[in-house]
Design an enzyme around this catalytic site. Structure first.
Site, PDB file in Angstrom:
ATOM      1  N   HIS A  13     -17.958  -6.402 -37.087  1.00 17.45           N
ATOM      2  CA  HIS A  13     -18.130  -7.661 -37.808  1.00 17.45           C
ATOM      3  C   HIS A  13     -19.588  -8.118 -37.748  1.00 17.45           C
ATOM      4  O   HIS A  13     -20.117  -8.666 -38.709  1.00 17.45           O
ATOM      5  CB  HIS A  13     -17.223  -8.751 -37.236  1.00 17.45           C
ATOM      6  CG  HIS A  13     -15.764  -8.416 -37.330  1.00 17.45           C
ATOM      7  ND1 HIS A  13     -14.950  -8.364 -36.232  1.00 17.45           N
ATOM      8  CD2 HIS A  13     -14.990  -8.089 -38.393  1.00 17.45           C
ATOM      9  CE1 HIS A  13     -13.719  -8.033 -36.625  1.00 17.45           C
ATOM     10  NE2 HIS A  13     -13.722  -7.852 -37.926  1.00 17.45           N
ATOM     11  N   HIS A  25     -16.033  -8.292 -33.219  1.00 15.71           N
ATOM     12  CA  HIS A  25     -16.668  -7.122 -32.611  1.00 15.71           C
ATOM     13  C   HIS A  25     -17.928  -6.684 -33.360  1.00 15.71           C
ATOM     14  O   HIS A  25     -18.319  -7.299 -34.355  1.00 15.71           O
ATOM     15  CB  HIS A  25     -15.670  -5.975 -32.455  1.00 15.71           C
ATOM     16  CG  HIS A  25     -14.990  -5.578 -33.731  1.00 15.71           C
ATOM     17  ND1 HIS A  25     -15.666  -4.989 -34.769  1.00 15.71           N
ATOM     18  CD2 HIS A  25     -13.699  -5.687 -34.128  1.00 15.71           C
ATOM     19  CE1 HIS A  25     -14.826  -4.744 -35.749  1.00 15.71           C
ATOM     20  NE2 HIS A  25     -13.618  -5.168 -35.394  1.00 15.71           N
ATOM     21  N   LYS A  64      -8.640 -12.198 -32.886  1.00 10.94           N
ATOM     22  CA  LYS A  64      -9.098 -10.915 -32.357  1.00 10.94           C
ATOM     23  C   LYS A  64     -10.599 -11.025 -32.100  1.00 10.94           C
ATOM     24  O   LYS A  64     -11.257 -11.931 -32.574  1.00 10.94           O
ATOM     25  CB  LYS A  64      -8.806  -9.800 -33.352  1.00 10.94           C
ATOM     26  CG  LYS A  64      -7.304  -9.550 -33.496  1.00 10.94           C
ATOM     27  CD  LYS A  64      -7.066  -8.151 -33.989  1.00 10.94           C
ATOM     28  CE  LYS A  64      -5.684  -8.019 -34.593  1.00 10.94           C
ATOM     29  NZ  LYS A  64      -5.611  -6.888 -35.506  1.00 10.94           N
TER      30      LYS A  64
HETATM   31  N1  ARG Z   1     -10.724  -8.603 -41.515  1.00  9.13           N
HETATM   32  C1  ARG Z   1     -10.901  -7.198 -41.709  1.00  9.13           C
HETATM   33  C2  ARG Z   1     -11.131  -6.503 -40.374  1.00  9.13           C
HETATM   34  O1  ARG Z   1     -11.662  -7.069 -39.478  1.00  9.13           O
HETATM   35  C3  ARG Z   1     -12.077  -6.886 -42.599  1.00  9.13           C
HETATM   36  C4  ARG Z   1     -11.918  -7.371 -44.002  1.00  9.13           C
HETATM   37  C5  ARG Z   1     -12.732  -6.581 -44.974  1.00  9.13           C
HETATM   38  N2  ARG Z   1     -12.644  -7.084 -46.314  1.00  9.13           N
HETATM   39  C6  ARG Z   1     -11.621  -6.834 -47.175  1.00  9.13           C
HETATM   40  N3  ARG Z   1     -11.645  -7.394 -48.350  1.00  9.13           N
HETATM   41  N4  ARG Z   1     -10.638  -6.033 -46.840  1.00  9.13           N
HETATM   42  O2  ARG Z   1     -10.773  -5.347 -40.221  1.00  9.13           O
END
Ligand code: ARG
Length: 713
Positions: free
Chosen positions: A191, A188, A185
């Site tokens: 992130h 963005h 993905k």
């Molecule tokens: N990968 C997830 C996203 O992009 C964010 C992860 C955040 N960290 C966690 N421990 N849930 O939405």
């Protein structure tokens, strides 16, 4: 201290401070007739790191003497000021909590009796006592600290100690989980913000002496990888994958999702129709009747037989279509099966996935390096062990936290005292795990691996509920899970929008991919640099410099407000040299570097300069600002807001720039603070020492924020 190399490595490393040697301070103080600064049991001052703490020591001593207040209380009461016109330190007298005398009278008494050779006679201002440090000794002390401690000045490695009174003892350990993109993905802006803010947290805690671990928790597991693998079989190219994995996987993912959407169109339409009809039949009840209408009957729902049969039809059709899709099997169903096989460890199903992951990490590493960030641990949803999820599921069941619901497992948080967190699924009917389940198990796994003292999750505010849910569930699970989650914290942040304040979305095509925006900002800065042909010729690697300027622009824009507030991504504004921007900070830094190259004052002369020669008002102000830097750092350690550092850096650089134009009182044409036109070698060394110290503080602040200061631009 672990290291005495005199360097603090805030660039994603770990801070080992070496303190300024005490003899040196003593020599400085002797010159003004003072001996070793006093110490007080129970009062933690760090005179070896913070020149203002020397002043604190004398102020505490005197106020204790005059009023009898306890040293610890005085220390808590004496505060630094955001605006130097209010003093270098200020004492709000009521904070001494003394009974008897009126605060304003006591303020006057303190001001009258106070006597210290490095502090001016204090000013009693209503219930405040304002302390102004004498310029000469302050300049000598502060600039000596700065020029001796260099890249370490302002930081305080004692803060991260388990026992602050044992400088060689154990340091506390912190995990910061940040960035955490999803493979395939888009990387963005959410992130990007997580990456920037998380990077700052790591640098902040390192500079405070904590042992820090940077963790990236990749979104690399779940049904979408069943989707992606299918998509790759259909649309993928090995060559493209090697060349630009992030981009290619994203393209593949978008294509297979389009196919899926096409296939699901009919089912989606039916589901929507069914939903609509159901809402007409059972409209959601208003929570409270309107004022004055309490007695009015709620109008009866108009619901005809035709509608009833339409609803039955839609429901039947939907079920049929859904069954057909499963039987086909549809892309979505295949993805589900694919992911099930991945979960079961089927090597064939896992074939692509490992490769996608490895190549994506390589690509991320390049991007992170541009932002001066490196991770110590690439974990991810895929690394969470099945057995740990099973164990957690067992605890949830045993302790009555979870319950069965149509073959799936849910937790109804409303039943456990958290009505706002609702019901949540923890296990699907096919037994595969979910985002939430993985977070629950990962939390304890990390503790077993690292035995951290504290862990921070840097995740966007859109996921506030998710974080609150899994923290709450861990708490309900009891020991040892509840003890570990008590050491954890979510640092949330607001959304980045486009320049017009609109949300960006892939669907609207308004998402700016990170590498594209980095490149665009870099091109822009490169253009600006080219405009000054002479200077441009002297920049060794213009491409690299343009990149650093661009990154600074993006980061400073991100830090300009409190983390919880969102902002609009505005390329024009952030790349401007006017106003409080990243390029402005870089320009201020490069300008002193350029001055130093021209002035050619040997380092030794700077360090031994007579700083009492700095008498111009602008110079004295700048010295006072530089003396505040260690307190600004301490305050940042409390607020943990990058804007605390940024606000200070802009205030300080504005003072620095006023020095360049400072005019002599007697001779309005002479620039009294110009190094090139200094009227003696001594004055030149003192001025250059001041500018060099300002550059050092600016550089330290920039590095703390994750910016790499440039020397030419
Ligand atoms: N990968 C997830 C996203 O992009 C964010 C992860 C955040 N960290 C966690 N421990 N849930 O939405």
């Amino acid at each position: 201290m672990a290291s005495t190399n005199g360097k603090i490595e805030v660039a994603n490393g770990h801070a080992h401070g070496s303190s300024l040697d005490v003899d040196h301070i003593t020599t400085q103080l002797k010159k003004v007739g003072l001996s070793q600064p006093p110490t007080f049991p129970g009062v933690q001052l760090s005179q070896e790191y913070n020149p203002v703490d020397i002043y604190r020591a004398y102020i505490i001593e005197q106020i204790h003497h005059i009023t009898g207040a306890e040293p610890a209380i005085i220390n808590n009461a004496v505060a630094w000021t955001q605006d130097l016109k209010h003093g270098d330190l200020v004492l709000p007298v009521p904070a001494l909590r003394l009974k008897g005398k009126k605060p304003d009278e006591l303020a006057t008494e303190i001001a009258d009796k106070f006597d210290c050779p490095i502090v001016e006679k204090p000013i009693a201002d209503k219930t405040f006592v304002r302390f102004f440090f004498k310029p000469g000794p302050l300049a000598s002390l502060t600039l000596n600290y700065t020029l001796k401690q260099n890249a370490q000045y302002g930081f305080n490695p004692l803060l991260g100690l388990e026992d602050p009174s044992k400088p060689d003892g154990k340091r506390k350990r912190m995990i910061v989980e940040y960035s955490s993109p999803n493979i395939a993905k888009e990387f963005h802006t959410g992130h990007l913000r997580s990456t920037i803010i998380g990077g700052f947290m790591v640098k902040l805690y390192s500079a405070a002496g904590w042992e820090t671990i940077s963790m990236d928790y990749l979104g690399d597991w779940g049904k979408q990888y069943g989707m992606l693998s299918q998509g790759f079989e259909k649309y993928g190219s090995e060559a493209e994958l090697e060349r630009d994995p992030i981009k290619h996987l994203n393209e593949v993912y978008v294509k297979i999702n389009q196919d899926n959407a096409e296939e699901q169109k009919e089912a989606k339409k039916l589901a929507e129709r069914k939903d609509e009809l159901e809402k007409t039949k059972n409209p959601p009840k208003p929570m409270k009747p309107k004022k004055g209408k309490e007695n009015e009957a709620v109008p009866a729902v108009k619901w005809s037989e035709e509608q009833e049969s339409e609803l039955k039809d839609a429901t039947a059709q939907l079920e049929k279509v859904q069954e057909e899709l499963v039987a086909k099997p549809s892309i979505d169903e295949k993805a589900r099966q694919f992911f099930k096989r991945m979960s079961d460890g089927d090597q064939e199903a896992l074939k692509y996935w490992q490769k996608f992951r490895d190549l994506s990490i390589e690509a991320y590493k390049h991007m992170y390096a541009r932002l001066s960030i490196a991770f110590d641990d690439y974990s991810g949803e895929s690394t969470v062990k099945l057995e740990d999820m099973e164990k957690a599921a067992g605890v949830l069941q045993e302790r009555g936290v979870s319950e069965d619901s149509k073959g799936a497992v849910i937790v109804d948080l409303a039943k456990h005292g958290a009505p706002k967190l609702g019901k949540t699924l923890v296990k699907k009917r096919d037994g595969t795990s979910l985002y939430l389940t993985r977070d629950i198990a990962a939390n304890y796994e990390r503790y077993e691996k690292y035995h951290f003292d504290h862990m921070i999750y840097v995740v966007a505010s859109q996921q506030d509920v998710h974080l609150a849910q899994f923290f709450k569930i861990l708490q309900l699970m009891g020991s040892p899970y509840s003890e570990v989650v008590a050491k954890c914290e979510h640092i949330s942040f607001g959304m980045v929008k486009d320049p017009k304040g609109q949300t960006m979305s892939t669907r609207k095509g308004t998402v700016v991919s990170l590498s594209d925006s980095l490149d665009a900002a870099k091109e822009f800065m490169h253009g600006v640099m080219r405009k000054n042909e002479d200077k441009y010729q002297q920049v060794q690697d213009p491409e690299a410099t343009a990149d650093l300027l661009a990154i600074s622009a993006i980061m400073v824009q991100d830090y300009a407000g409190k983390m919880i507030n969102g902002y609009n991504f505005d390329m024009d504004r952030m790349t401007s040299f006017e106003g409080d921007t990243g390029p402005y900070l870089q320009y201020s830094h490069a300008r002193v570097c350029s001055m130093a190259r021209k002035a050619k004052v040997p380092r030794e002369a700077l360090e031994n300069a007579d700083f009492t020669l700095i008498t111009a008002k602008e110079g004295v102000e700048l010295v006072r600002a530089l003396a505040q830097w260690p307190d600004v750092f301490l305050n940042t350690y409390k607020t943990r807001e990058p804007v605390t550092v940024l606000t200070y850096l802009f205030r300080m650089t504005h003072m620095l720039s006023s020095c360049y134009d400072a005019k002599d009182v007697g001779n309005k044409n002479a620039k009294t603070m110009s190094v090139m036109y200094a009227d003696s070698e001594e004055k030149k060394a003192a001025l250059m020492g001041l500018y060099e110290a300002a550059r050092q503080v600016l550089g330290n602040g920039m590095r703390l924020l994750g910016l790499k200061p440039v020397e030419r631009m």
